[in-house]
Structure formats: structure tokens, C-alpha cells
Scaffold this motif. Structure first.
Motif, mmCIF file in Angstrom:
data_model
loop_
_atom_site.group_PDB
_atom_site.id
_atom_site.type_symbol
_atom_site.label_atom_id
_atom_site.label_comp_id
_atom_site.label_asym_id
_atom_site.label_seq_id
_atom_site.Cartn_x
_atom_site.Cartn_y
_atom_site.Cartn_z
ATOM 1 N N THR A 29 87.708 36.606 37.691
ATOM 2 C CA THR A 29 88.663 37.467 38.262
ATOM 3 C C THR A 29 89.530 36.328 38.903
ATOM 4 O OG1 THR A 29 87.162 38.587 39.488
ATOM 5 C CG2 THR A 29 87.714 39.805 38.616
ATOM 6 N N THR A 30 89.107 35.578 39.100
ATOM 7 C CA THR A 30 89.670 34.296 40.314
ATOM 8 C C THR A 30 89.134 32.555 38.641
ATOM 9 O OG1 THR A 30 89.076 34.822 41.397
ATOM 10 C CG2 THR A 30 90.126 33.336 41.472
ATOM 11 N N ILE A 31 89.607 32.032 39.063
ATOM 12 C CA ILE A 31 89.793 30.504 38.585
ATOM 13 C C ILE A 31 89.845 29.608 39.889
ATOM 14 C CG2 ILE A 31 90.399 28.516 37.345
ATOM 15 C CD1 ILE A 31 91.434 30.970 34.916
ATOM 16 N N ILE A 32 88.365 28.701 40.011
ATOM 17 C CA ILE A 32 88.520 27.835 40.896
ATOM 18 C C ILE A 32 88.982 26.374 40.014
ATOM 19 C CG2 ILE A 32 87.676 26.926 42.840
ATOM 20 C CD1 ILE A 32 86.134 29.475 44.132
ATOM 21 N N MET A 33 89.872 25.473 41.101
ATOM 22 C CA MET A 33 89.555 23.848 40.516
ATOM 23 C C MET A 33 90.008 23.319 41.244
ATOM 24 S SD MET A 33 91.620 24.489 36.920
ATOM 25 C CE MET A 33 92.000 23.331 36.198
ATOM 26 N N GLY A 34 89.449 21.571 41.921
ATOM 27 C CA GLY A 34 90.893 20.791 41.671
ATOM 28 C C GLY A 34 91.081 19.839 42.015
ATOM 29 N N THR A 35 92.315 19.667 42.818
ATOM 30 C CA THR A 35 93.227 18.922 42.579
ATOM 31 C C THR A 35 93.132 17.357 43.140
ATOM 32 O OG1 THR A 35 95.556 18.561 41.791
ATOM 33 C CG2 THR A 35 94.642 19.395 43.737
ATOM 34 N N HIS A 36 93.089 16.200 42.329
ATOM 35 C CA HIS A 36 93.280 14.961 43.261
ATOM 36 C C HIS A 36 94.606 13.700 42.576
ATOM 37 C CE1 HIS A 36 91.072 13.850 39.500
ATOM 38 N NE2 HIS A 36 90.615 14.808 39.794
ATOM 39 N N SER A 37 94.670 13.417 43.131
ATOM 40 C CA SER A 37 95.639 12.649 42.669
ATOM 41 C C SER A 37 95.675 11.371 41.456
ATOM 42 C CB SER A 37 96.463 11.895 43.673
ATOM 43 O OG SER A 37 96.197 10.773 43.935
ATOM 44 N N GLN A 38 96.359 11.674 40.633
ATOM 45 C CA GLN A 38 96.679 10.354 39.313
ATOM 46 C C GLN A 38 97.620 9.507 39.593
ATOM 47 O OE1 GLN A 38 96.282 13.118 35.731
ATOM 48 N NE2 GLN A 38 94.887 14.588 36.249
ATOM 49 N N LYS A 39 96.477 8.052 38.944
ATOM 50 C CA LYS A 39 98.065 7.835 38.677
ATOM 51 C C LYS A 39 99.155 8.091 38.257
ATOM 52 C CE LYS A 39 94.163 3.887 37.845
ATOM 53 N NZ LYS A 39 92.844 3.935 37.618
ATOM 54 N N TRP A 40 100.283 7.586 38.501
ATOM 55 C CA TRP A 40 101.319 7.992 37.818
ATOM 56 C C TRP A 40 101.658 8.217 36.319
ATOM 57 C CZ3 TRP A 40 105.029 5.148 35.382
ATOM 58 C CH2 TRP A 40 104.643 3.471 35.234
ATOM 59 N N LEU A 41 101.295 6.993 35.678
ATOM 60 C CA LEU A 41 101.460 6.966 34.096
ATOM 61 C C LEU A 41 100.444 7.585 34.015
ATOM 62 C CD1 LEU A 41 102.748 6.273 31.773
ATOM 63 C CD2 LEU A 41 100.615 4.229 31.482
ATOM 64 N N GLU A 42 99.133 7.658 34.092
ATOM 65 C CA GLU A 42 98.000 9.811 33.356
ATOM 66 C C GLU A 42 98.770 10.669 33.499
ATOM 67 O OE1 GLU A 42 94.007 9.663 34.226
ATOM 68 O OE2 GLU A 42 94.541 8.226 35.891
ATOM 69 N N ALA A 43 99.549 10.792 34.403
ATOM 70 C CA ALA A 43 100.179 12.627 34.829
ATOM 71 C C ALA A 43 100.998 12.803 34.317
ATOM 72 C CB ALA A 43 100.497 12.250 36.874
ATOM 73 N N ILE A 44 101.853 11.132 33.587
ATOM 74 C CA ILE A 44 103.108 11.340 32.740
ATOM 75 C C ILE A 44 102.539 12.069 31.595
ATOM 76 C CG2 ILE A 44 105.519 10.387 31.438
ATOM 77 C CD1 ILE A 44 105.820 8.944 34.589
ATOM 78 N N VAL A 45 101.688 11.034 30.856
ATOM 79 C CA VAL A 45 101.257 11.767 29.862
ATOM 80 C C VAL A 45 100.275 12.097 29.246
ATOM 81 C CG1 VAL A 45 99.699 10.164 27.646
ATOM 82 C CG2 VAL A 45 101.526 9.005 29.263
ATOM 83 N N MET A 46 99.105 13.111 30.224
ATOM 84 C CA MET A 46 98.917 13.730 30.035
ATOM 85 C C MET A 46 99.032 15.311 30.683
ATOM 86 S SD MET A 46 95.371 11.642 30.245
ATOM 87 C CE MET A 46 94.278 13.406 31.327
#
Length: 156
Positions: free
Chosen positions: A115-132
Motif C-alpha cells: 500500500t506504500t513504498i518507502i525509499m531514500g533519496t540522496h544527491s548523486q554525482k551529476w554525471l551519475e544522475a545524467i547517465v543512470m
């Protein structure tokens, strides 16, 4: 019955996500499943992550071992079991899945009727965020149930 799926990675902020997610689930009187997705074996060979919650099994896994997936699966199960012990609730279920992280989390939520999904989020290196891209963003875009996102960015 309410069912909460808490997705955990090996990052140093996993303990924060597990604890906050578990507290949220308890407030709903919900059943909890912890999930870890084995998406990329290279991730496990990194020494960028510190052992968390007493877990250090992944530090000894070499990327060139022929049975790396078996070792990663065993280490992941150990990680989730130690997290379960840390949270102090024997009714928590654990699940280790192999595949694309976002798709695997969404599929597990569907299979478990979460009924709910729980996840964390954190800043990634900019290249990682663009590619992945961000796993959390992908889950958010395609989830059919509410997503509770726990910010885990380190404070400066």
C-alpha cells in the motif's frame, strides 16, 4: 491489511531509511517488507560505502569472482536480516531481487500488494544522475501506490 515495502541500498544512509520507514509503518499498524535489489555487481565492489548496522560482508566480495552473484545475494540477505534485527521486529519480511532497481521495486510492490513504498533519496554525482537517472524518480513516475521519500542528503 496495510503493507509497506521499504527499499534499501548499501549506502551509509540505509539505516536512516530503515528506521524512518519502520516508524512510519508502525504508525499505520502495517506489515513491513525490506527489499534490496541487486542491480549492478560493480556497485558492490566499491569501497565508497562504509559498513552499516554491523554489516561488512560486501567488503570482501571481489568483482572477478565467478560466483559473485551468489556471494552478493548471500551478503544482501545477511544485510537485510541484520537490519531486521536492528529494528527489533521478527514479523518483518525480507526480499532480495536481481534486476533493474526501479522496475524490481515496482514489481515487488505489485506482487506483495504493498500500500506504500518507502525509499531514500540522496544527491548523486551529476554525471551519475545524467547517465543512470534516479531510481527514486523512476519509481515515483511509475508507482501506482503512494511513495514515501526520506531525504538522506548529508548536512554540510
Amino acid at each position: 491489511m496495510k503493507k509497506v515495502l521499504i527499499a534499501l541500498d548499501y549506502g551509509p544512509t540505509a539505516q536512516k531509511v530503515a528506521e524512518a520507514g519502520f516508524e512510519f509503518a508502525k504508525s499505520l499498524n502495517a506489515h513491513v517488507t525490506l527489499i534490496h535489489v541487486i542491480a549492478d555487481p560493480l556497485y558492490y565492489s566499491s569501497t565508497a560505502y562504509s559498513p552499516i548496522m554491523g554489516f561488512d560482508g560486501y567488503m570482501g566480495i571481489g568483482i572477478f569472482q565467478p560466483d559473485i552473484i551468489v556471494g552478493i545475494r548471500n551478503a544482501s540477505e545477511d544485510f537485510l536480516n541484520k537490519t531486521k534485527m536492528h529494528l527489533g521486529d521478527e514479523t518483518i519480511q525480507t526480499m532480495v531481487i536481481e534486476g533493474d532497481a526501479a522496475m524490481s521495486i515496482l514489481e515487488a510492490a505489485k506482487t506483495l500488494h504493498a500500500t506504500t513504498i518507502i525509499m531514500g533519496t540522496h544527491s548523486q554525482k551529476w554525471l551519475e544522475a545524467i547517465v543512470m537517472g534516479s531510481v527514486t524518480a523512476k519509481v515515483l513516475n511509475d508507482a501506482s501506490v503512494p511513495l514515501f521519500i526520506i531525504p538522506t542528503k548529508q548536512q554540510a
